[in-house]
Design an enzyme around this catalytic site. Structure first.
Site, PDB file in Angstrom:
ATOM      1  N   ASP A  64     -80.567 -58.023 150.247  1.00 63.91           N
ATOM      2  CA  ASP A  64     -81.250 -57.883 148.961  1.00 63.91           C
ATOM      3  C   ASP A  64     -80.452 -58.618 147.888  1.00 63.91           C
ATOM      4  OD1 ASP A  64     -83.314 -56.416 147.260  1.00 63.91           O
ATOM      5  OD2 ASP A  64     -81.440 -55.808 146.312  1.00 63.91           O
ATOM      6  N   THR A  97     -85.828 -61.629 143.485  1.00 61.02           N
ATOM      7  CA  THR A  97     -84.536 -61.914 142.842  1.00 61.02           C
ATOM      8  C   THR A  97     -83.858 -63.127 143.479  1.00 61.02           C
ATOM      9  OG1 THR A  97     -83.541 -60.236 144.283  1.00 61.02           O
ATOM     10  CG2 THR A  97     -84.074 -59.571 142.056  1.00 61.02           C
ATOM     11  N   THR A  98     -83.872 -63.180 144.797  1.00 56.39           N
ATOM     12  CA  THR A  98     -83.250 -64.316 145.493  1.00 56.39           C
ATOM     13  C   THR A  98     -83.995 -65.600 145.159  1.00 56.39           C
ATOM     14  OG1 THR A  98     -82.594 -62.828 147.286  1.00 56.39           O
ATOM     15  CG2 THR A  98     -82.509 -65.180 147.746  1.00 56.39           C
ATOM     16  N   ASP A 393     -88.182 -51.935 146.310  1.00 56.15           N
ATOM     17  CA  ASP A 393     -88.900 -53.205 146.141  1.00 56.15           C
ATOM     18  C   ASP A 393     -90.385 -53.023 146.406  1.00 56.15           C
ATOM     19  OD1 ASP A 393     -86.577 -54.458 145.493  1.00 56.15           O
ATOM     20  OD2 ASP A 393     -86.356 -55.600 147.340  1.00 56.15           O
TER      21      ASP A 393
END
Length: 548
Positions: A64, A97-98, A393
């Site tokens: 994550d 986010t990544t 998430d």
């Protein structure tokens, strides 16, 4: 140091490091790209995990992006900006986010190419701003509108979010839990859904397997009944929520009472006892048979509550009290004397149960509860932590779709469509800004490229194939990393919320522009720690610690 009439003028303290112009830009871009590369290998269903070990030896294994960047101790200011990208993305959209960090890193890499061609940063910034604005328009245009009540779509969204995480083997169950939880707490206002995720509680308890995780339509509290003679199970519970200690109130002033005889002492104790008994009598008269108290409960009050057959729980967290109020319909009262039958909430069952050797209170069977609990089980603490991250998430992306009613194909399809359309847009804009827009478009291809790379595919061959098929077959074509070929993501049900993609591009472009605006870095010399050796600035940015 500057010079005036041949005389040196000292402006900055001794030991201060300063980097100007291209040096400052290069170092900031390098730091940001290192962060992007750190998380890039975690992207997608075939992404790898990171093992993070803190100074105390505690271990976190996750892929994550938000968790990884939150756990890494960074010193470099540009690297910290990239962490802010991830935090903003997580806060605003809940996922991606990544993606946001990887795009930001690639935008800076492509900007550096233009800087090397002596293109002024202001021109690059203008081009990037135009491209980012156009990208938002294109995403709105290509988004697929869906019914927020369509459970099948919501399940696909949740499952896509969980795919690639350590909890993937249980994604059907976890997706179902996430969708049911969000639908339960969602409220309609002016014809649109509004979801407050604070009303979904995650309660973790190691033991059993992940498949034993469940949605409790009520609240689970990690507490136990305060007195052994109290009932452990109450059906048709009438629940009182009290934000006051069931104790004799202490005076605010330091008053002293002089007791000169045993009779006076007895009278004093009897008065205290009467005060506590009156409190409990009043609670019992309202019809309450379960009491949750945010503060303490005196031993004598516990005794009287037990005599009435009232279950009581003390020192309940404020957040849990608020969830209990939303789940049961009870009102939180700050004075026991103000408690009325109308303030009581309802639950079919309130029960103390033993899980993994510890007692917990279950409040279940509430009438249309607007607060629920997802009870997470798993073999180890690491497992339940990863399941919690996956569920967090999942509930966020389900919320996004219920509120916006719009989705996009996943698998790199939106980035490919954006790259194609932004290339065309660059021709319309013209000038040097067009070069920046073209590089912005090219930077977006890092997402399909990384998906292919992390799946062990030939990135160049796959990128050529997927772009060609995307142009011929439509905007749903992305990379199916499981089959190793281009496929229609919409047909396969691999979709993601529009909000996630829009926010990722917005956050990434804003971070890249902010870093490109910096042409001067002044780093103060590190102060010496107490009782230890100094040593100035550690290496990393020639005086600024990369923190890695």
């Amino acid at each position: 140091m500057a010079q005036l009439s041949g005389q040196p003028v000292v402006i900055l303290p001794e030991g201060t490091q300063r980097y100007v112009g291209r040096d400052a830009q290069r170092l900031n871009i390098l730091a940001a790209r290192i962060i992007a590369e750190t998380v890039r290998t975690t992207l997608g269903p075939k992404g790898m995990d990171k093992m993070l070990v803190d100074s105390l030896g505690d271990i976190v294994v996750t892929n994550d992006g938000a968790t990884i960047l939150d756990k890494i101790d960074l010193q470099h200011p540009a690297a910290k900006m990239m962490v802010e990208v991830a935090k903003t993305q997580d806060k605003e959209a809940g996922d991606g986010t990544t993606t946001a960090v990887v795009i930001a890193g690639e935008l800076l890499r492509k900007a550096e190419e233009l800087l090397d061609q002596n293109i002024h940063p202001s021109i690059i910034i203008k081009g990037y701003a135009l491209a980012a604005e156009k990208a938002q328009e294109i995403l709105d245009e290509i988004a697929i509108r869906v019914d927020p009540d369509d459970e099948e779509t919501l399940l696909k969204i949740a499952a896509t979010s969980i795919t690639g995480k350590n909890a993937e083997s249980h994604k059907e169950l976890l997706a179902k839990l996430a969708v049911e939880a969000v639908k339960q707490v969602a409220e309609k206002k002016d014809g649109k859904y509004v979801v407050d995720l604070d009303n979904i509680k995650f309660e973790k308890k190691a033991g059993e397997g992940v498949e034993e995780s469940e949605l409790v339509r009520g609240v689970v509290i990690d507490k136990e009944v305060v007195h052994p003679r109290m009932p452990k199970r109450v059906e048709n519970a009438k629940i009182a929520l009290i934000n006051e200690a069931l104790e004799v109130k202490k005076t605010e002033t330091d008053a002293k009472i002089n007791i000169t005889s045993p009779d006076q002492l007895m009278s004093f104790l009897e008065q205290e006892e009467k005060m506590l008994k009156d409190m409990v009598d009043h609670i019992a008269q309202t019809g309450a048979n379960v009491v949750f108290v945010q503060k303490g409960i005196d031993d004598l009050a516990q005794h009287y509550l037990a005599k009435y057959g009232i279950m009581a729980v003390r020192r309940v967290k404020k957040s849990d009290m608020e969830k209990l109020a939303k789940a049961t319909g009870a009102k939180i009262v700050t004075n026991v004397k103000d408690l009325t039958p109308e303030d009581l909430g309802y639950a079919e069952v309130v029960e103390e149960r033993k899980l993994a050797g510890e007692n917990m209170i279950f409040v279940e069977g509430c009438k249309n509860p607007k607060a629920v609990t997802i009870l997470i089980r798993g073999g180890t603490e690491h497992v339940i932590d990863e399941v919690e991250r996956a569920l967090e998430d999942a509930v966020k992306v389900v919320k996004d779709v219920m509120e916006d009613g719009a989705v996009l194909p996943a698998g790199g399809a939106p980035e490919i469509e954006l790259a194609i359309r932004l290339d065309e847009y660059a021709k319309q804009v013209g000038g040097k800004e067009a070069l920046a827009i073209e590089n912005f478009a090219d930077a977006l291809k890092i997402i399909p490229k990384t998906l292919a790379e992390n799946a062990g595919l030939d990135t160049v061959e796959m990128l050529v194939k997927v772009i060609s098929e995307h142009k011929n077959r439509g905007l749903g074509i992305g990379i199916d990393v499981f089959e190793g070929k281009p496929a229609d993501m919409l047909e396969k049900g691999i979709i993601e919320p529009l909000r996630v993609k829009k926010q990722a591009i917005k956050s990434a472009s804003e971070a890249a522009i902010m870093i490109l605006r910096i042409d001067d870095v002044i780093a103060a010399k590190a102060t010496k720690p107490e009782g230890g050796q100094g040593g100035g600035m550690p290496g990393g940015m020639g005086g600024m610690d990369m923190g890695m």
